[in-house]
Design a protein around this motif. Structure first.
Motif, mmCIF file in Angstrom:
data_model
loop_
_atom_site.group_PDB
_atom_site.id
_atom_site.type_symbol
_atom_site.label_atom_id
_atom_site.label_comp_id
_atom_site.label_asym_id
_atom_site.label_seq_id
_atom_site.Cartn_x
_atom_site.Cartn_y
_atom_site.Cartn_z
ATOM 1 N N TYR A 152 -3.416 5.008 3.233
ATOM 2 C CA TYR A 152 -3.374 3.728 2.512
ATOM 3 C C TYR A 152 -2.189 3.683 1.538
ATOM 4 O O TYR A 152 -1.484 2.677 1.446
ATOM 5 N N ASP A 154 -9.775 0.043 7.441
ATOM 6 C CA ASP A 154 -10.815 -0.744 6.746
ATOM 7 C C ASP A 154 -10.313 -1.235 5.397
ATOM 8 O O ASP A 154 -10.521 -2.374 5.011
ATOM 9 N N LYS A 155 -9.661 -0.349 4.667
ATOM 10 C CA LYS A 155 -9.166 -0.703 3.335
ATOM 11 C C LYS A 155 -7.958 -1.634 3.423
ATOM 12 O O LYS A 155 -7.822 -2.565 2.634
ATOM 13 N N TRP A 199 -8.021 -0.997 -4.824
ATOM 14 C CA TRP A 199 -7.695 -1.528 -3.494
ATOM 15 C C TRP A 199 -6.964 -2.859 -3.505
ATOM 16 O O TRP A 199 -6.638 -3.386 -2.467
ATOM 17 N N ARG A 251 -10.852 4.581 8.570
ATOM 18 C CA ARG A 251 -11.217 4.266 7.179
ATOM 19 C C ARG A 251 -10.049 3.617 6.442
ATOM 20 O O ARG A 251 -10.238 2.699 5.644
ATOM 21 N N THR A 268 -7.315 -3.766 5.640
ATOM 22 C CA THR A 268 -7.697 -5.105 6.105
ATOM 23 C C THR A 268 -8.778 -5.743 5.232
ATOM 24 O O THR A 268 -9.220 -6.848 5.518
ATOM 25 N N TRP A 269 -9.218 -5.057 4.192
ATOM 26 C CA TRP A 269 -10.296 -5.553 3.342
ATOM 27 C C TRP A 269 -9.910 -6.916 2.741
ATOM 28 O O TRP A 269 -8.853 -7.043 2.112
ATOM 29 N N SER A 270 -10.757 -7.899 2.950
ATOM 30 C CA SER A 270 -10.380 -9.274 2.566
ATOM 31 C C SER A 270 -10.183 -9.426 1.059
ATOM 32 O O SER A 270 -9.425 -10.275 0.608
ATOM 33 N N LYS A 271 -10.867 -8.598 0.264
ATOM 34 C CA LYS A 271 -10.674 -8.713 -1.188
ATOM 35 C C LYS A 271 -9.547 -7.827 -1.697
ATOM 36 O O LYS A 271 -9.268 -7.775 -2.892
#
Ligand code: SAH
Ligand code: SF4
Length: 347
Positions: A139, A180-181, A39, A177, A183-186
């Motif tokens: 994604y 979510d990925k 990711w 979903r 925008t995932w901060s990490k």
């Protein structure tokens, strides 16, 4: 022997990877490394995960599979717009577009292979819906367009719109979903305020977005603020009437405090009169909103054409006089069929 279908690695939960690491005597920090490969560094094969031992990569490949999108074709328009045709693991094609402008670099992506709705003016609407895209396929479009953004423009994406093929709210879970990925901060870490999901208007799912308190922007493809006209252009309006949509949008605003964007393509002699403008103005007074007037990209055989400039200017000034926040969106990438509503895997 029973043959088990392998799971795609990106569907595997972190907890299950943790258990696997224990079982095969690997340190638990390997899970974090794998998540980063998936990711953040956007690996598309086990062998790309070079800080894992060959042995661990083999163990992963034994249990899981990788089903990334691949790039089948890239076309560059004379205005700089880049269209990419992606191929899925089961050999279907979808399209995504990278759109540079003075202050933005926007990626436009697909949510389904084809579309089950049959909006009369849209090229995608003429295709069959093959299937929903999986969250990691959505994604992958962003990850690949991000790579192209850096290669061609030395910039990262500034905005993301779900305005390619398909109806995002009919693929609700996978679209959410994927966001979510994204925008995932990490990981990719894109701000949800830079993401817009465009829908032809599924009232129930708009309410669901409200209940899920989503943080991205919502755009409704309105095209007429009148049921009779809208139903003629968009059969989905028969089961999702304007009254239902308006009620769902009121609820969406109440729960999220996020203004709505109405997309409105002007069609000559269809929805471009003073009365059409008046209906639109009335609708815009309900909740905070803005209007994107979209220039129609002709699609063969639809019978729709765009109005001339005087009509467009008159419509815009009527809206402005009535304090509607309106912008005209000129189309991009027309020469390569990359503009809105032209995505149909043609060339
Ligand atoms: N299915 C979703 C998102 C994909 S379509 C939706 O309908 O909103 C993205 C946008 O392109 C929509 O606003 C749609 O109405 C618009 N569009 C479709 N065909 C078009 C065309 N030929 N010219 C301009 N915009 C078009
Ligand atoms: Fe599907 Fe959107 Fe095209 Fe309508 S405009 S057919 S919902 S992609």
């Amino acid at each position: 022997m029973e043959t088990k279908v392998k799971k795609e690695i990106r569907e595997v939960h972190k907890e299950d990877l943790q258990i696997l690491m224990n079982d095969i005597n690997e340190k638990s920090f390997r899970v974090q490394q794998i998540m980063e490969w998936l990711w953040l560094k956007n690996a598309r094969s086990f062998d790309a995960m070079t800080n894992l031992s060959k042995n661990l990569r083999d163990e992963l490949a034994l249990r899981y599979t990788f089903r990334p999108l691949t790039v089948n074709k890239t076309q560059i328009s004379e205005d700089g717009t880049i269209k990419v045709r992606f191929e899925t693991f089961d050999h279907h094609f979808i399209e995504g577009v990278l759109i540079p402008s003075t202050d933005r670099l926007t990626a436009c992506i697909s949510s389904q292979i084809g579309c089950s709705l049959t909006c009369r003016f849209c090229a995608t609407g003429k295709m069959e819906r093959v299937r929903n895209l999986l969250f990691y396929e959505i994604y992958d479009q962003v990850a690949i367009l991000q790579e192209l953004a850096e290669k061609h423009f030395q910039k990262r994406l500034s905005n993301l719109v779900f305005m390619g093929m398909g109806e995002p709210l009919l693929n609700y879970n996978h679209v959410l979903r994927s966001i979510d990925k994204i925008t995932w901060s990490k990981g990719m870490g894109m701000s949800p305020s830079r993401i817009t999901v465009s829908t032809s208007g599924i009232a129930k799912q708009i309410k669901q977005l409200a209940d899920d308190k989503v943080k991205f922007n919502l755009a409704l493809s309105l095209h007429a603020a009148d049921n009779e006209k809208r139903s003629k252009m968009m059969p989905i309006n028969d089961s999702n009437k304007l009254e239902d949509l308006v009620e769902a949008l009121d609820y969406f605003y109440k729960e999220t405090h996020s203004p709505i964007t109405y997309e409105y393509i002007l069609f000559a002699g269809v929805n471009d009169s003073d009365l059409d403008a008046a209906n639109l103005i009335k609708l815009c007074r309900r909740i905070p909103s803005k209007v994107n007037l979209i220039e129609y990209n002709a699609v063969e055989g639809t019978g729709f054409v765009k109005p001339d400039h005087t009509i467009l200017d008159r419509f815009v000034s009527t809206l402005q006089k009535n304090k509607v926040n309106v912008r005209v969106r000129r189309s991009r990438g027309k020469d390569i069929d990359a503009a809105c509503g032209q995505l149909a895997n043609k060339g």
